[in-house]
Design a protein around this motif. Structure first.
Motif, mmCIF file in Angstrom:
data_model
loop_
_atom_site.group_PDB
_atom_site.id
_atom_site.type_symbol
_atom_site.label_atom_id
_atom_site.label_comp_id
_atom_site.label_asym_id
_atom_site.label_seq_id
_atom_site.Cartn_x
_atom_site.Cartn_y
_atom_site.Cartn_z
ATOM 1 N N ARG A 156 -47.889 11.617 -8.556
ATOM 2 C CA ARG A 156 -47.223 12.891 -8.315
ATOM 3 C C ARG A 156 -47.578 13.498 -6.972
ATOM 4 N NH1 ARG A 156 -48.860 16.585 -13.086
ATOM 5 N NH2 ARG A 156 -50.881 15.930 -12.354
ATOM 6 N N LEU A 157 -48.195 12.752 -6.078
ATOM 7 C CA LEU A 157 -48.576 13.303 -4.789
ATOM 8 C C LEU A 157 -47.347 13.642 -3.961
ATOM 9 C CD1 LEU A 157 -51.536 11.028 -3.681
ATOM 10 C CD2 LEU A 157 -51.629 13.349 -4.537
ATOM 11 N N VAL A 158 -47.271 14.885 -3.528
ATOM 12 C CA VAL A 158 -46.155 15.361 -2.716
ATOM 13 C C VAL A 158 -46.728 15.881 -1.411
ATOM 14 C CG1 VAL A 158 -44.323 17.078 -2.537
ATOM 15 C CG2 VAL A 158 -44.792 15.983 -4.728
ATOM 16 N N ARG A 159 -46.106 15.513 -0.308
ATOM 17 C CA ARG A 159 -46.507 16.022 0.995
ATOM 18 C C ARG A 159 -45.294 16.581 1.714
ATOM 19 N NH1 ARG A 159 -50.539 15.622 -1.266
ATOM 20 N NH2 ARG A 159 -52.442 14.576 -0.642
ATOM 21 N N ILE A 160 -45.503 17.648 2.446
ATOM 22 C CA ILE A 160 -44.436 18.325 3.180
ATOM 23 C C ILE A 160 -44.822 18.292 4.650
ATOM 24 C CG2 ILE A 160 -43.237 20.518 3.472
ATOM 25 C CD1 ILE A 160 -44.410 20.818 0.364
ATOM 26 N N HIS A 161 -43.895 17.863 5.471
ATOM 27 C CA HIS A 161 -44.193 17.754 6.897
ATOM 28 C C HIS A 161 -44.228 19.142 7.518
ATOM 29 C CE1 HIS A 161 -44.100 16.300 11.040
ATOM 30 N NE2 HIS A 161 -44.574 15.181 10.522
ATOM 31 N N ARG A 162 -45.140 19.312 8.449
ATOM 32 C CA ARG A 162 -45.325 20.601 9.113
ATOM 33 C C ARG A 162 -44.036 21.107 9.765
ATOM 34 N NH1 ARG A 162 -50.088 22.797 10.472
ATOM 35 N NH2 ARG A 162 -51.153 20.860 10.028
ATOM 36 N N THR A 163 -43.188 20.189 10.235
ATOM 37 C CA THR A 163 -41.940 20.602 10.887
ATOM 38 C C THR A 163 -41.000 21.311 9.915
ATOM 39 O OG1 THR A 163 -40.978 18.416 10.509
ATOM 40 C CG2 THR A 163 -42.022 18.817 12.650
ATOM 41 N N GLU A 164 -41.152 21.042 8.612
ATOM 42 C CA GLU A 164 -40.334 21.743 7.614
ATOM 43 C C GLU A 164 -40.614 23.246 7.643
ATOM 44 O OE1 GLU A 164 -37.815 21.007 5.334
ATOM 45 O OE2 GLU A 164 -37.741 19.317 6.704
ATOM 46 N N LEU A 165 -41.875 23.616 7.837
ATOM 47 C CA LEU A 165 -42.225 25.033 7.915
ATOM 48 C C LEU A 165 -41.614 25.663 9.157
ATOM 49 C CD1 LEU A 165 -45.990 24.968 6.880
ATOM 50 C CD2 LEU A 165 -43.975 25.140 5.433
ATOM 51 N N GLU A 166 -41.652 24.907 10.257
ATOM 52 C CA GLU A 166 -41.072 25.418 11.497
ATOM 53 C C GLU A 166 -39.555 25.551 11.370
ATOM 54 O OE1 GLU A 166 -42.509 22.565 14.283
ATOM 55 O OE2 GLU A 166 -44.589 23.200 14.027
ATOM 56 N N THR A 167 -38.905 24.582 10.706
ATOM 57 C CA THR A 167 -37.461 24.630 10.498
ATOM 58 C C THR A 167 -37.082 25.838 9.647
ATOM 59 O OG1 THR A 167 -37.361 22.229 10.604
ATOM 60 C CG2 THR A 167 -35.481 23.348 9.619
ATOM 61 N N GLU A 168 -37.826 26.060 8.572
ATOM 62 C CA GLU A 168 -37.572 27.215 7.706
ATOM 63 C C GLU A 168 -37.732 28.514 8.487
ATOM 64 O OE1 GLU A 168 -36.733 27.614 4.396
ATOM 65 O OE2 GLU A 168 -36.277 25.492 4.406
ATOM 66 N N GLN A 169 -38.748 28.568 9.330
ATOM 67 C CA GLN A 169 -38.996 29.780 10.108
ATOM 68 C C GLN A 169 -37.853 30.024 11.101
ATOM 69 O OE1 GLN A 169 -42.672 29.698 12.267
ATOM 70 N NE2 GLN A 169 -42.600 31.873 12.730
#
Length: 95
Positions: free
Chosen positions: A74-87
């Motif tokens: 169940r390991l899930v990772r979110i790329h840091r660029t996703e946070l920048e895209t959302e912002q």
């Protein structure tokens, strides 16, 4: 005398102050891009947005945040660029 050099009170246990994991977590920097991986855990993303880990898991399930599953578990990772895209999306919608 007790082991720590202080006077030992008769009949009372010696207590040691231990920092809780919450206190330890608050002492370290949240996200330092120079030293950390570009892949963030659900907990780190939750701390960034100041929401619960369950909310992030829900966002991943509905596709609001893109993520990558690692291995068969169940390991899930979110790329840091996703946070920048959302912002960026939030800022462009606000103006």
């Amino acid at each position: 005398m007790g082991r720590d050099g202080g006077a030992e009170r008769s009949g009372q246990p010696q207590w040691t102050r231990v920092r809780s994991t919450e206190q330890q977590r608050l002492r370290r920097p949240l996200m330092d891009a120079s030293t950390e991986s570009p892949w963030l855990t659900v907990r780190e993303v939750a701390q960034h947005y100041r929401v619960s880990t369950r909310t992030i898991t829900r966002w991943v399930a509905t596709g609001e945040i893109r993520s990558t599953r690692i291995g068969p578990g169940r390991l899930v990772r979110i790329h840091r660029t996703e946070l920048e895209t959302e912002q960026q999306q939030y800022l462009s919608a606000a103006s």
